[in-house]
Design a protein around this motif. Structure first.
Motif, short mmCIF file in Angstrom:
data_model
loop_
_atom_site.label_atom_id
_atom_site.label_comp_id
_atom_site.label_asym_id
_atom_site.label_seq_id
_atom_site.Cartn_x
_atom_site.Cartn_y
_atom_site.Cartn_z
N ARG A 3 0.86 -1.19 0.00
CA ARG A 3 0.00 0.00 0.00
C ARG A 3 0.89 1.22 0.00
N HIS A 4 0.72 2.06 -1.00
CA HIS A 4 1.55 3.24 -1.15
C HIS A 4 0.63 4.45 -1.30
N ILE A 5 0.84 5.42 -0.42
CA ILE A 5 -0.09 6.54 -0.23
C ILE A 5 0.55 7.84 -0.70
N ALA A 6 -0.24 8.65 -1.37
CA ALA A 6 0.17 10.02 -1.73
C ALA A 6 -0.76 10.99 -1.04
N CYS A 7 -0.18 11.96 -0.36
CA CYS A 7 -0.95 13.03 0.27
C CYS A 7 -0.71 14.32 -0.50
N LEU A 8 -1.78 14.94 -0.95
CA LEU A 8 -1.69 16.24 -1.60
C LEU A 8 -2.06 17.28 -0.55
N SER A 9 -1.08 18.09 -0.16
CA SER A 9 -1.31 19.08 0.89
C SER A 9 -1.09 20.47 0.33
N TYR A 10 -1.85 21.42 0.89
CA TYR A 10 -1.87 22.78 0.37
C TYR A 10 -1.72 23.78 1.50
N ASP A 11 -0.67 24.58 1.46
CA ASP A 11 -0.47 25.66 2.42
C ASP A 11 -1.09 26.92 1.82
N GLU A 78 -9.55 18.31 4.43
CA GLU A 78 -9.11 18.52 5.79
C GLU A 78 -8.59 19.94 5.96
N ILE A 79 -8.90 20.57 7.10
CA ILE A 79 -8.35 21.88 7.43
C ILE A 79 -7.38 21.69 8.61
N GLY A 80 -6.12 22.03 8.37
CA GLY A 80 -5.10 21.90 9.40
C GLY A 80 -4.64 23.25 9.92
N HIS A 81 -4.04 23.23 11.08
CA HIS A 81 -3.52 24.42 11.77
C HIS A 81 -2.22 24.85 11.09
N HIS A 82 -2.13 26.13 10.75
CA HIS A 82 -0.91 26.67 10.11
C HIS A 82 -0.53 28.01 10.74
N GLY A 83 -0.76 28.08 12.07
CA GLY A 83 -0.46 29.32 12.78
C GLY A 83 -1.58 30.33 12.65
N TRP A 84 -1.49 31.36 13.46
CA TRP A 84 -2.39 32.51 13.30
C TRP A 84 -1.80 33.44 12.25
N SER A 85 -0.61 33.94 12.48
CA SER A 85 0.16 34.63 11.45
C SER A 85 1.05 33.58 10.79
N HIS A 86 1.82 34.01 9.79
CA HIS A 86 2.75 33.08 9.14
C HIS A 86 4.17 33.23 9.69
N PHE A 261 -4.81 8.01 -2.53
CA PHE A 261 -4.77 9.40 -2.10
C PHE A 261 -5.53 9.55 -0.79
N LEU A 262 -4.84 9.98 0.26
CA LEU A 262 -5.43 10.18 1.56
C LEU A 262 -5.09 11.56 2.10
N THR A 263 -5.88 12.02 3.06
CA THR A 263 -5.48 13.21 3.83
C THR A 263 -4.46 12.80 4.87
N LEU A 264 -3.77 13.79 5.43
CA LEU A 264 -2.79 13.47 6.46
C LEU A 264 -3.46 12.95 7.73
N ASP A 265 -4.66 13.43 8.01
CA ASP A 265 -5.38 12.90 9.17
C ASP A 265 -5.68 11.42 8.96
N GLN A 266 -6.09 11.03 7.78
CA GLN A 266 -6.33 9.61 7.50
C GLN A 266 -5.05 8.81 7.63
N VAL A 267 -3.92 9.39 7.22
CA VAL A 267 -2.64 8.69 7.33
C VAL A 267 -2.27 8.44 8.78
#
Length: 287
Positions: A3-11, A78-86, A261-267
């Motif tokens: 099983r080989h997983i790819a996560c597409l993540s977006y900042d 999925e919506i992940g935490h990326h700080g309040w400011s950058h 293709f999974l989200t990081l939370d699923q991973v």
């Protein structure tokens, strides 16, 4: 079965990363704002392929572009935490980091109705207390470190690091690290920056980057039974036409190689299940 997983993540940083670098004149701000245009294109592409991604959004961006962020949520991503400011947490005083962390959690809660499962540090630079804050606020995983290329592991805290002494490993926590890499991030390949400190050339040929990214997945398939690669995109970077075509080719190429293709939370959930739900014993890297 392998099983080989790819996560597409977006900042989804838009203008916040430019502001954090002190670039607050109209042109860099507009450069970041293009990310809203790019995000729409990316969401259309992901919908056409039936893929859910993981989107890491600073609180200031959620509050600036609520409609754009609501569209991400409506797409089932999925919506992940990326700080309040950058601003990278390693550059913040401890009290300010704690306050900004909590403020961003509340912004995500208002957007999605729940707190984030995962965290990704702006600029991928954690402070000594960042992991404690993640655990305190109920995060289940982090995606800011690089201790492996294709296997999650349980993150440590309180390492003792000195220039002239061996590294003393700290406590292994229950926080899953889903590792990332600058080589699988669009920003260093594509973004041109001119600052007083120098020039980041960027502007690489997209097909050459695509070849590298597919080759990393091929290598993982050859050498592991179960593995994960995390690809990181910024909508203001990869929302440009030729890079959108590259993203499309990447998705289709990974699909031909059998990627799931999974989200990081699923991973992180699947990784925990494979570990029997238990934290790993203290060690520098997964074995």
């Amino acid at each position: 079965m392998p099983r080989h997983i790819a996560c597409l993540s977006y900042d989804f940083d838009t203008w916040s990363g430019f502001a954090a670098r002190g670039m607050m004149t109209p042109t860099p701000i507009s450069r970041g704002e293009f990310g809203v245009v790019g995000a729409g294109r990316i969401l259309d592409l992901l919908a056409s392929r039936g893929i859910k991604g993981s989107w890491y959004i600073p609180g200031v961006v959620i509050e600036t572009y609520p409609e754009a962020c609501e569209r991400v949520v409506a797409g089932g991503h999925e919506i992940g935490h990326h700080g309040w400011s950058h601003i990278p947490p390693a550059e913040l005083p401890p009290q300010q980091e704690a306050e900004e962390f909590a403020r961003a959690v509340e912004s995500i809660r208002r957007l999605t109705g729940q707190g984030p499962a995962g965290y990704r540090s702006p600029a991928w630079d954690l402070s000594a207390q960042s992991i404690d804050l993640m655990i305190q606020h109920g995060c289940r995983y982090d995606s800011s470190m690089m201790g492996h290329d294709c296997e999650p592991y349980f993150a440590r805290r309180s390492d003792k690091v000195a220039v002239d002494a061996p590294l003393a490993f700290g406590e292994t926590t229950d926080l899953v690290e889903v590792p990332i890499s600058w080589s699988l991030d669009d920003h260093p390949h594509f973004e041109f920056f001119r600052t007083a400190a120098g020039i980041m050339p960027g502007l690489a040929n997209a097909d050459a980057v695509l070849a590298n990214w597919l080759a990393d997945f091929e290598y993982m398939c050859r050498t592991t039974e179960w593995g994960v690669l995390v690809y990181t995109f910024h909508p203001y970077v990869s929302g440009r036409g030729h890079r959108m075509l590259m993203m499309e080719k990447l998705i289709d190429g990974l699909g031909r190689m059998g990627a799931d293709f999974l989200t990081l939370d699923q991973v992180q959930q699947e990784f925990r299940a494979r570990q029997g739900g238990q934290a790993a014993s203290p060690s520098p890297l997964p074995r």
